[in-house]
Design an enzyme around this catalytic site. Structure first.
Site, PDB file in Angstrom:
ATOM      1  CE  LYS A  35      -1.517   4.224   2.742  1.00  0.00           C
ATOM      2  NZ  LYS A  35      -1.464   3.016   3.599  1.00  0.00           N
TER       3      LYS A  35
ATOM      4  CB  SER B 194      -0.960   0.012   1.195  1.00  0.00           C
ATOM      5  OG  SER B 194      -2.093  -0.783   0.927  1.00  0.00           O
TER       6      SER B 194
ATOM      7  CE  LYS C  57      -4.540   2.073  -0.788  1.00  0.00           C
ATOM      8  NZ  LYS C  57      -3.909   0.768  -0.619  1.00  0.00           N
TER       9      LYS C  57
ATOM     10  CB  SER D 115      -4.629   1.860   3.528  1.00  0.00           C
ATOM     11  OG  SER D 115      -3.748   1.352   2.552  1.00  0.00           O
TER      12      SER D 115
END
Length: 502
Positions: free
Chosen positions: A220, A58, A61, A118
């Site tokens: 993140k 993730s 992203k 997320s």
């Protein structure tokens, strides 16, 4: 003497092994990427496997966010642009918001959601809305990555769900982090939101460093079985900002603790004139990312999830711990923090500071979003009530059917019993009496013949059967008094002769 030399040698080897820990792993061991960089200068404070290909999960992203913000900067879209949830986006697996197809959301709210929750479905919505399709958006991701200097990255989807062709490196992610800071200074708050609130639901950021490590201000996290637990994080202390990239960790807790240790190390170092930069890091010899699935997602344990400080994670076994070590020894004072799983055992970061949720909504405005949410809640309540009534009705019908089936069974049993009794009575009336039993009633038992002989008709008996009769002793007893009266003798003889004739 020889024994003393061998003893000293063994002791020294033991000390070296204790210091190196997993650093002395076999050459075949996987080197987990680790990188510490000064945000402003791009100088490297520490690196390990920084250009090795890795599955991003993730942290993808961050790339999706850069492309979206770049389109806003160039005036192609705005943060108020409405994006529509497609059936394909709604079908994406968790983590997700679960919006129904046709739901609309602004780009601003979509970016907040993917940075905190997320949400894979919302990332898909952004890609389709800005790129026309996911493939079209992936092309934009790759073009942008090349333009800002990300040499090793290959993008195929906007959310980081498992895709064997989608790779990145710790170096490329540090370059991306610096680009986000440099090109969008007014959007830095996007990466440090502690939580979002959608209706009554509050969702905390997956980044376990926020609110727990002093100075942490982004960015993140990511997790998939094949890539392990990854994070691109930033922290500021004394006006100095540092970026740490940690990949391939076996648990979210180890990832967060090692990132915190890397920050401590980075803030204690100063990059000299001869320090490497992100651009001068040597290329990797690996042709493809390693697959950590056998070591991260043990089928005998619960599937790990990336949920920040309260994460449910499967602990790494001894083999996995060796695979997370470096293939080469490191003499820096960072070794204890960066690579040794033993040094994070039993440790944890402080409790998280109170969350400060940021509201997000669907539609153009909070009022429109609240109305849509209220309608959705009413529909959900009505659906729940309908399901409850349907369940009660099904129970009632089932009970009635069972009751009717029981009554029919009882009636059938009664009818069968009545038919059986009628057949038995009919059989008793029509059946003839057994002949053997009738003959037995008329027949005199053999034992009774001695008492009924006088009444039965006289039969001629053989002479040899007359001897044991009872009359002979009777005549003998009567003969004794007859001796006194001589006139009785002729009469006795006469009577005897009469009996014989008979």
């Amino acid at each position: 003497m020889v024994n003393r030399v061998w003893g000293r040698l063994i002791a020294r080897l033991a000390v070296l092994a204790a210091v190196a820990g997993p650093l002395a792993a076999p050459a075949a061991a996987v080197t987990t990427p680790i990188l510490v960089v000064e945000a402003e200068s791009g100088k490297v404070l520490y690196s390990q496997g920084a250009t090795d290909p890795w599955y991003p999960a993730s942290i993808t992203k961050l790339m999706t966010t850069y492309v979206a913000l770049d389109m806003v900067r160039r005036g192609k879209v705005s943060l108020d642009t409405l994006l529509t949830v497609s059936p394909e986006a709604a079908a994406e697996p968790p983590s997700k918001m679960g919006f129904k197809p046709g739901t609309q959301i602004t780009l601003d709210n979509a970016l907040k959601i993917i940075m905190v929750k997320s949400a894979n479905d919302v990332s898909w919505v952004i890609a389709e809305g800005l790129g026309g399709s996911v493939d079209g958006f992936a092309d934009m991701m790759n073009e942008t990555a090349q333009r800002i200097g990300m040499r090793e990255s290959r993008w195929y989807n906007p959310n980081g769900l498992p895709e064997p062709r989608q790779w990145t490196t710790a170096r490329d992610m540090a370059i991306l982090a610096r680009a986000l800071m440099r090109d969008f200074p007014d959007q830095q708050g996007l990466f440090s939101i502690s939580a979002i609130q959608f209706g009554k639901a509050v969702m905390a950021n997956h980044n376990g460093l926020l609110g727990r490590y002093p100075g942490a201000d982004g960015m993140k996290t990511g997790f998939i079985c094949s890539g392990g637990f990854n994070v691109v994080a930033s922290a500021t202390r004394g006006g100095r900002r540092i970026i740490a990239v940690v990949m391939g960790q076996p648990t979210a807790r180890e990832r967060d603790i090692k990132a915190a240790d890397l920050f401590d190390y980075g803030f204690s170092q100063s990059a000299g004139w001869t320090a490497q930069t992100l651009e001068t890091l040597p290329a990797s010899n690996l042709a493809a990312p390693p697959d950590l699935r056998p070591y991260i997602c043990d089928k005998r344990k619960p599937l790990p999830v990336d949920e920040g400080p309260g994460a449910l994670t499967a602990g790494a076994d001894a083999t996995a711990t060796q695979l997370f070590g470096s293939a080469t020894a490191d003499t820096s004072n960072l070794a204890f923090a960066a690579l040794s799983a033993a040094n994070v055992r039993g440790r944890s970061l402080p409790p998280r500071a109170p969350l400060q949720p940021i509201a997000v909504w669907t539609g153009r405005s909070p009022a429109e979003g609240a109305a849509a949410l209220a309608q959705a809640e009413q529909e959900a309540q009505a659906s729940k009530e309908a399901a409850r009534n349907a369940k009660l009705e099904a129970v009632r019908v089932k009970r009635e059917e069972a009751k009717a089936a029981h009554a029919a069974k009882v009636e059938a049993a009664k009818q069968a019993a009545a038919e059986k009794a009628a057949k038995a009575r009919a059989a008793a009336v029509t059946a003839p009496k057994p002949a053997a039993k009738t003959a037995a009633k008329d027949k005199v038992p053999a034992a009774a013949s001695a008492y009924t002989a006088a009444e039965a008709p006289a039969k001629a008996a053989p002479k040899h059967a007359e001897k044991p009769t009872a009359k002979k002793p009777e005549a003998k007893s009567e003969a004794k008094p007859a001796a006194k009266k001589t006139e009785a003798k002729p009469a006795a003889k006469k009577a005897k002769g009469k009996d014989d004739d008979a």
